[in-house]
Scaffold this motif. Structure first.
Motif, PDB file in Angstrom:
ATOM      1  N   LYS A 128       0.756  -1.166  -0.070  1.00 35.65           N
ATOM      2  CA  LYS A 128      -0.249   0.214  -0.001  1.00 35.65           C
ATOM      3  C   LYS A 128       0.705   1.262  -0.038  1.00 35.65           C
ATOM      4  CE  LYS A 128      -3.698  -2.087   2.596  1.00 35.65           C
ATOM      5  NZ  LYS A 128      -4.480  -2.351   1.453  1.00 35.65           N
ATOM      6  N   MET A 142     -13.063  -2.137 -15.429  1.00 34.99           N
ATOM      7  CA  MET A 142     -14.219  -1.519 -14.620  1.00 34.99           C
ATOM      8  C   MET A 142     -14.092   0.130 -15.188  1.00 34.99           C
ATOM      9  SD  MET A 142     -12.780  -1.668 -10.779  1.00 34.99           S
ATOM     10  CE  MET A 142     -11.980  -3.111 -10.687  1.00 34.99           C
ATOM     11  N   TYR A 150      -9.083   2.580  -6.972  1.00 35.73           N
ATOM     12  CA  TYR A 150      -9.245   1.260  -6.506  1.00 35.73           C
ATOM     13  C   TYR A 150      -8.436   1.187  -5.215  1.00 35.73           C
ATOM     14  CZ  TYR A 150      -8.207  -3.602  -6.625  1.00 35.73           C
ATOM     15  OH  TYR A 150      -8.418  -5.296  -6.397  1.00 35.73           O
ATOM     16  N   SER A 151      -7.252   1.771  -4.710  1.00 38.58           N
ATOM     17  CA  SER A 151      -6.582   1.610  -3.594  1.00 38.58           C
ATOM     18  C   SER A 151      -7.404   2.002  -2.391  1.00 38.58           C
ATOM     19  CB  SER A 151      -5.344   2.232  -3.621  1.00 38.58           C
ATOM     20  OG  SER A 151      -5.469   3.558  -3.873  1.00 38.58           O
ATOM     21  N   ARG A 153     -10.749   1.880  -2.576  1.00 40.14           N
ATOM     22  CA  ARG A 153     -11.970   0.965  -1.991  1.00 40.14           C
ATOM     23  C   ARG A 153     -11.565  -0.097  -1.251  1.00 40.14           C
ATOM     24  NH1 ARG A 153     -16.473   2.934  -3.288  1.00 40.14           N
ATOM     25  NH2 ARG A 153     -16.989   3.248  -5.250  1.00 40.14           N
ATOM     26  N   ILE A 154     -10.254  -0.526  -1.747  1.00 42.74           N
ATOM     27  CA  ILE A 154      -9.725  -2.039  -1.069  1.00 42.74           C
ATOM     28  C   ILE A 154      -9.673  -1.605   0.448  1.00 42.74           C
ATOM     29  CG2 ILE A 154      -8.997  -3.072  -3.001  1.00 42.74           C
ATOM     30  CD1 ILE A 154      -6.068  -2.234  -2.388  1.00 42.74           C
ATOM     31  N   ASP A 155      -9.385  -0.311   0.780  1.00 41.63           N
ATOM     32  CA  ASP A 155      -9.111   0.122   2.134  1.00 41.63           C
ATOM     33  C   ASP A 155     -10.683   0.636   2.907  1.00 41.63           C
ATOM     34  OD1 ASP A 155      -6.407  -0.395   1.980  1.00 41.63           O
ATOM     35  OD2 ASP A 155      -5.991   1.789   1.648  1.00 41.63           O
ATOM     36  N   GLY A 156     -11.584   0.233   2.196  1.00 43.54           N
ATOM     37  CA  GLY A 156     -12.760   0.337   2.599  1.00 43.54           C
ATOM     38  C   GLY A 156     -13.544   1.811   2.663  1.00 43.54           C
ATOM     39  N   ARG A 158     -15.591   4.750   1.775  1.00 36.79           N
ATOM     40  CA  ARG A 158     -16.965   4.999   1.273  1.00 36.79           C
ATOM     41  C   ARG A 158     -17.263   6.428   0.909  1.00 36.79           C
ATOM     42  NH1 ARG A 158     -19.965   0.028   3.506  1.00 36.79           N
ATOM     43  NH2 ARG A 158     -18.493  -1.505   2.685  1.00 36.79           N
ATOM     44  N   ARG A 203      -3.693   5.750 -10.909  1.00 40.79           N
ATOM     45  CA  ARG A 203      -4.327   4.755  -9.902  1.00 40.79           C
ATOM     46  C   ARG A 203      -3.115   4.557  -8.680  1.00 40.79           C
ATOM     47  NH1 ARG A 203      -5.581  -0.850 -12.796  1.00 40.79           N
ATOM     48  NH2 ARG A 203      -3.051  -1.132 -12.753  1.00 40.79           N
TER      49      ARG A 203
ATOM     50  N   ARG B 669     -16.486   4.296  11.825  1.00 43.09           N
ATOM     51  CA  ARG B 669     -15.409   4.737  11.012  1.00 43.09           C
ATOM     52  C   ARG B 669     -14.629   5.452  11.707  1.00 43.09           C
ATOM     53  NH1 ARG B 669     -16.639   4.011   5.394  1.00 43.09           N
ATOM     54  NH2 ARG B 669     -16.580   1.859   6.182  1.00 43.09           N
ATOM     55  N   GLY B 762      -0.462  -5.359  -6.550  1.00 41.34           N
ATOM     56  CA  GLY B 762       0.529  -4.488  -6.296  1.00 41.34           C
ATOM     57  C   GLY B 762       0.085  -3.108  -5.613  1.00 41.34           C
ATOM     58  N   ALA B 763      -1.175  -3.123  -5.788  1.00 47.39           N
ATOM     59  CA  ALA B 763      -1.904  -1.803  -5.131  1.00 47.39           C
ATOM     60  C   ALA B 763      -2.305  -2.243  -3.662  1.00 47.39           C
ATOM     61  CB  ALA B 763      -3.228  -1.382  -5.824  1.00 47.39           C
ATOM     62  N   GLY B 764      -1.661  -3.310  -3.056  1.00 45.71           N
ATOM     63  CA  GLY B 764      -1.761  -3.529  -1.822  1.00 45.71           C
ATOM     64  C   GLY B 764      -3.173  -4.223  -1.432  1.00 45.71           C
ATOM     65  N   GLN B 769      -9.455  -9.672  -1.794  1.00 44.45           N
ATOM     66  CA  GLN B 769      -9.968  -8.700  -2.503  1.00 44.45           C
ATOM     67  C   GLN B 769      -9.713  -8.657  -3.712  1.00 44.45           C
ATOM     68  OE1 GLN B 769      -7.875  -5.516   0.113  1.00 44.45           O
ATOM     69  NE2 GLN B 769      -9.906  -4.770   0.603  1.00 44.45           N
ATOM     70  N   ARG B 773     -12.685  -8.351  -6.337  1.00 39.45           N
ATOM     71  CA  ARG B 773     -13.023  -7.117  -6.983  1.00 39.45           C
ATOM     72  C   ARG B 773     -12.495  -7.094  -8.331  1.00 39.45           C
ATOM     73  NH1 ARG B 773     -14.043  -2.653  -3.924  1.00 39.45           N
ATOM     74  NH2 ARG B 773     -14.512  -3.100  -1.663  1.00 39.45           N
TER      75      ARG B 773
END
Lengths: 294, 875
Positions: A128, A142, A150-151, A153-156, A158, A203, B669, B762-764, B769, B773
């Motif tokens: 990350k 997408m 994207y990065s 999103r994967i960390d949640g 919103r 990205r 959060r 690579g993006a972690g 996921q 995704r």
């Protein structure tokens, strides 16, 4: 393979006549040699430090005692003939080589002082902190918007405002905003190759990485798109620490601040780009950058 | 291969110059190479075309067998004879159509050759000193008659045909051709197709009245036969209605004793009406029905105490001016067919009352197409099926199918007289109709009257059913049985099997594919894949008997435990994952490889099984009165709350999950951003436990709420438990379709380009996921096609559903009940189906339906897969 540990030598600014050809000879004989590091490198703060790094693909050794410091806020280019280990070294930084079964490494790599290898490193967290752009543009199937964030999103994340803001900033940063701002919800696959690669850069920078790895980012692009990416790298300089692999000598000389020359898994010479291209310390480097071999 | 022919010929000159070795080198394509090329090409072409041809031919063959089902009946006049007789009331013919008999109103019975009117024998139904019968009724199969007389006596007649085979040398018969009938000494003689001489004659065996009635003449009479014991009902002219049963006992010495017993039924006569027009006794001898000319209908029934009572009164003809013009009972004597003089023909039978199941009511299932300006004057049922033949007042013959109320055929006799009697031969190949003094023979080919698009795929109101239904029941225990060939229950069963096995199989297979393609190293992946594909080599018959003989009894014994484990397994994994996060990361990170998952599996599965096996029965004891099975069968007194809770639990979990992600998470959060990992892990665990309990609580609230308003989950997806059921088939067939779905899904996931995986990792992103995704959405069409191919396999699967289900063709979604699929049905019934019968052809139709279903599924899957491939290639 019982070379003594390489020390980082303080290299003089002159070519030593007794070194001519001796480095390649030493490499080809498997003998030890010292990387020629220009003194300017030591003056910079390093974001990434590599020391005594070795890598094997199964029985085959691919990297030998690599030692280098990637300066903060600068563009560092890795050059060298095909198969010299540039990309391998780059992929070691965010541990993409973990995905290959037979890889074995030794040595140390540190990102802002934190170890990259070691049993207590969380690879996911590590990645990350590092952005990576690949040789071939690889947008996800997408929308442009979803690709950029994207990065997050994967960390949640919103929060729509945050997402929109990051999307715009990253796309502006990658010089793509004006071209795509009206079609953020369209598929990223509809973009041209050059645009896709800039999207991949957007990205990567959306995650605000500590270091940005570019693996021959222009090799799959046409000359005009290549020019745009090079301009972009120029713009990103200062804001990001960039480590890029390139085959293209002009690109290295145009876009980078520092250049490292690798050969057969060894780092031969590392210094400011201008020095490497105009006044290299080693004859071999000069031969390579002037196109006499390689 | 032929493109370089030109240069090949010029080759030698240049070859010599270019030779490295100094020797001339051949550069032409050799004859063998060309021959092999031609041979291979034609063989491969033949093979490919042959495959397509074979599939097409199978399809065409199935179609050819099925097509005759939908052809219409043919009916044409064969010949007309004139008979010297009074009004003919009944006609019968033997099965070889050698001779026929006619009964006329003057009490005579004439037997004569079937194709001519050459009289062989004449007998009278008159009794000495009593005279001709005052009432007579012939059974629908025409093998019985009951005659009532002036003195109240009743005579039962067995009508049969005696057959004998004559010596080939019998005098004067050497020149008898096949198809010709000759009368010899009171026998009608025919030559059989194998050259034998077969003689037939009418055997009219009347039994004497068992006891004389004191009283007046028999006005109406009807009889039936229950297991060899005759039962008859009589109405005398002075209004005495009686039901008489004769118990026949055969003694060891061959003697027969007949013990009659009779009960009086309290006859009631409607005001102003005379004696009724017709009397019917149903096939079981329990109900006596009286019918007056205006359609008034009274039904008497004998109760358990042996007393009869009037139980039903109604008007069966809606039009007050219409008068009954003809009546009969269908084969089995359970359906009445009434024709009225306005042209209507209607069928009626007894069904259980919807309001009071202890009572029966007479209902109509519909009417035949109404005749206009003419009406039916004579009716006769088929002696072997549901065909119904009617003769009209304008001299026409109508052939109906009584169940579906279709007019199968119509023919004009060319006579200017009303038809007084009609007859349909046992083989349903000929009809004889009497009108005036003429006797007309017609040739009938009913083709396949039971089958039409409507009866095969629509609801049909069968005799004795309370409403139109989809029914498959191709054979029954009695001769009167009507085959019910509704394909819908079979298609439904196929879909049910498919649905439940997909619910079990598809998620497992796809998760397994995700696991191997995203979590395993390349080296391990190929081995695991091989092992998974090995699962496909397990013969389905082995899976079938394991399902039927091992798993089904086990699940039945341990129902609560099995269901408990089903719920406990996913919960255990989720709980384990949350617990894992509680361990300090410096301890867990070195384990962050395959071992972590392995440890989790090794720990979670036994724990889940243990918890499920313990909690299931506890739950069963608390909410299902200790036995889920008796609760399901509605035999225990427990309320529906537990059942509702169980059924709605998945929905409640979804609702709570939605609530947490939409409401709780955004609230937490901002506060959690800076919290360290250990605390986060505790909060997550707390969230999981609270969420889980909330879901359970919600399920019970919903459960008690729903049961309080009287709703019951039984009757939907859960109901009475049957040992071999959809749950077992779901397990076993799920297992059978896993390999194929797995293989194709794995291919689809693996063909997602590696660079996308690298970009995401690579993006972690974590591998999960990345899978969820990027990889799964990209491979979605490929996964879809894998599932479709799995569906195709499940639809066509035979042995498992044959062995692990009860093969009951019922239509309910109840997971605890069996079903019958198209494929299992074909396997069970085709060996017993008479070739080229309706049943046989309908089974072929089932095969065609199956073929169409799998063809459509596989084609759709293939189209989707091709599109996916193109897409994956472009990425």
């Amino acid at each position: 393979m019982n070379e003594p540990p390489t020390t980082r030598p303080a290299v003089q600014g002159t070519v030593r006549p007794d070194d001519v050809r001796s480095v390649f000879d030493a490499v080809s004989k498997g003998e030890a040699f010292e990387t020629c590091v220009h003194p300017e490198v030591a003056e910079e703060d390093a974001v990434l430090e590599v020391s005594d790094f070795d890598l094997w693909y199964g029985e085959k050794r691919a990297l030998y005692q690599i030692g280098m410091r990637v300066p903060v806020g600068k563009v560092t280019a890795l050059i060298g003939p095909s198969g010299c280990g540039k990309s391998t070294l780059l992929r070691c930084v965010n541990r993409m080589n973990d995905l290959i079964d037979s890889v074995r490494i030794e040595g140390d790599m540190r990102l802002s002082g934190d170890g990259i290898y070691g049993p207590k490193v969380d690879v996911i967290e590590l990645r990350k902190r590092i952005g990576m752009v690949f040789q071939k543009p690889n947008p996800f199937p997408m929308s442009i918007f979803e690709n950029v964030i994207y990065s997050l999103r994967i960390d949640g994340e919103r929060n729509r405002t945050v997402l929109d803001e990051v999307c715009e900033r990253s796309l502006r940063g990658a010089g793509l905003w004006d071209e795509v701002k009206d079609r953020l919800q369209d598929s990223a696959l509809a973009l041209s190759g050059g645009q896709q690669q800039r999207l991949c850069i957007a990205r990567a920078i959306a995650a605000e990485p500590e270091v940005l790895l570019l693996d021959e980012p222009c090799s799959a692009l046409d000359p005009i798109a290549t020019g745009r990416i090079e301009d972009l790298i120029e713009e990103l300089k200062g804001a990001y620490s960039i480590l890029m692999v390139t085959h293209n000598m002009q690109q290295a000389s145009r876009a980078s601040d520092y250049t490292a020359f690798m050969y057969l898994g060894r780092m031969i010479e590392f210094g400011p780009t201008e020095s490497i291209f105009l006044r290299p310390e080693l004859q071999e480097t000069e031969d390579y950058v002037t196109g006499r071999f390689g | 291969m032929t493109t370089d022919e030109g240069t090949g010929r010029e080759a030698p000159a240049t070859a010599r110059q270019a030779a490295f070795t100094g020797k001339p080198r051949r550069r032409g394509t050799t004859f063998q190479v060309r021959a092999a090329e031609i041979a291979a090409r034609s063989l491969i072409t033949a093979g490919g075309l042959g495959t397509i041809l074979a599939v097409t031919l199978i399809f065409v063959f199935l179609l050819m067998v099925v097509a005759p089902l939908f052809t219409s009946a043919t009916l044409e006049t064969r010949g007309t004879n004139s008979v010297e007789s009074s009004v003919i009331t009944a006609i019968g013919v033997d099965r070889y159509e050698a001779l026929k008999w006619i009964a006329s109103a003057d009490g005579r019975v004439l037997s004569m050759t079937a194709d001519r009117v050459e009289v062989i024998d004449e007998l009278s139904t008159a009794r000495d000193g009593v005279g001709v019968p005052t009432a007579q009724t012939f059974s629908p199969t025409l093998d019985h008659a009951v005659l009532g007389y002036e003195d109240g006596g009743v005579v039962l007649v067995d009508i049969s045909f005696e057959e004998d085979y004559l010596d080939g040398a019998t005098e004067g018969l050497g020149d008898l051709a096949e198809g010709e009938t000759r009368v010899v000494d009171g026998w009608a003689v025919q030559r059989t197709p194998v050259g034998q001489l077969r003689a037939t004659r009418l055997a009219w065996e009347a039994t004497e009245p068992d006891f004389p009635f004191e009283g007046s003449a028999v006005h109406l009479v009807d009889s039936t036969d229950v297991a060899g014991s005759p039962i008859y009902a009589t109405l005398t002219a002075d209004g005495q209605l009686a039901l008489t049963k004769i118990r026949v006992r055969t003694s060891m010495f061959g003697g027969e004793t007949r013990t009659p017993s009779s009960i009086e039924l309290p006859y009631e006569q409607p005001d102003g009406a005379g004696l009724p027009l017709a009397l019917f006794l149903n096939g079981r001898g329990s109900d006596v029905m009286l019918l007056w000319a205006d359609g008034t209908y009274h039904r008497y029934r004998e109760n358990d105490e042996g007393e009869g009572a009037l139980v039903e009164t109604r008007d069966l003809v809606a039009d007050p001016n219409a008068r009954i013009s003809a009546w009969t009972q269908m084969l089995g004597k359970e359906s009445l067919v009434l024709a009225d003089d306005t042209g209507g023909v209607t069928t009626w039978f007894l069904v259980r009352d919807a309001d009071d199941p202890s009572k029966l009511v007479t209902v109509t299932s519909g009417s035949m197409p109404k005749l206009t300006g003419r009406h039916v004057t004579a009716l006769t049922p088929s002696p072997s099926s549901r065909l119904l033949v009617g003769g009209t007042n304008d001299g026409k013959v109508e052939v109906y199918h009584a169940t579906t109320h279709r007019l199968m055929g119509e023919s004009d006799l060319g006579l200017d007289a009303a038809v007084t009697a009609v007859e349909l031969s046992a083989e349903e190949t000929s009809i004889r109709a009497a009108a005036g003094s003429s006797l007309v023979t017609l040739t009938l080919d009913p083709k396949y009257p039971e089958a039409s698009v409507g009866t095969l795929f629509g609801k049909v109101w069968y005799e004795g059913y309370p409403e139109p239904e989809h029914v498959w029941q191709s054979t029954g225990g009695t001769d009167e049985f009507e085959p019910k060939l509704g394909m819908v229950p079979l298609v439904y069963g196929t879909l049910k099997a498919t649905t439940y096995s997909m619910i079990f199989g598809a998620p497992l297979a796809i998760l397994a594919a995700i696991f191997t393609s995203e979590f395993l190293s390349r080296r391990l992946r190929s081995r695991v894949k091989t092992v998974m594909e090995l699962m496909a080599s397990l013969p389905s018959v082995v899976l079938g008997f394991l399902g039927g003989l091992v798993i089904a009894p086990f699940v039945q014994d341990q129902l609560a435990g099995v269901i408990g484990v089903l719920f406990a397994l996913p919960l255990a994994f989720l709980f384990g994952a949350h617990l894992w996060q509680l361990i300090p990361r410096r301890l867990t990170l070195p384990w962050n490889n395959g071992w972590q998952r392995f440890a989790m599996i090794v720990l979670a599965i036994p724990i889940a099984v243990a918890i499920g096996a313990i909690a299931g029965p506890v739950f069963e004891g608390l909410f299902f009165g200790g036995s889920a099975q008796s609760w399901l069968a509605a035999e225990s007194g427990e309320g529906a709350a537990g059942g509702w809770a169980l059924v709605t639990l998945p929905l409640c979990i979804l609702a709570v999950l939605l609530f947490i992600t939409r409401v709780v998470d955004p609230l937490l959060r901002d506060r959690l951003v800076t919290t360290e990992h250990k605390h986060l892990a505790r909060i997550q665990l707390a969230k999981f436990i609270v969420g889980g309990l909330a879901a359970l609580g919600l399920a019970f609230v919903v459960g008690f709420g729903l049961s309080a308003v009287g709703a019951d989950p039984r009757g939907g997806v859960i109901d009475t438990y049957v040992q071999r059921n959809a749950l077992v088939v779901g397990f076993v067939m799920g297992f059978a379709i896993i390999p194929i779905i797995y293989t194709l899904a794995e291919d689809a996931l693996s063909s997602v380009p590696e660079h996308l995986r690298h970009a995401s990792l690579g993006a972690g992103a974590t591998p999960w996921q990345t899978a969820m995704r990027v990889i799964v959405p990209t491979a979605m069409s490929g996964l879809f096609s894998a599932v479709m191919i799995g569906l195709g396999r499940a639809v066509g699967e035979t042995m498992i559903v044959l062995m692990a289900t009860g093969n009951t063709p019922i239509m309910e979604m109840n997971i605890f009940n069996g079903f019958r699929t198209l494929s299992a049905n074909i396997a069970v019934e085709l060996p017993e189906a008479v070739k080229e019968s309706t049943h046989y052809r309908v089974l072929f139709l089932a095969a065609l339906t199956l073929f169409a279903m799998t063809f459509v599924l596989n084609t759709a899957a293939e189209i989707v897969r091709q599109r996916f491939r193109k897409r994956a290639y472009q990425l």
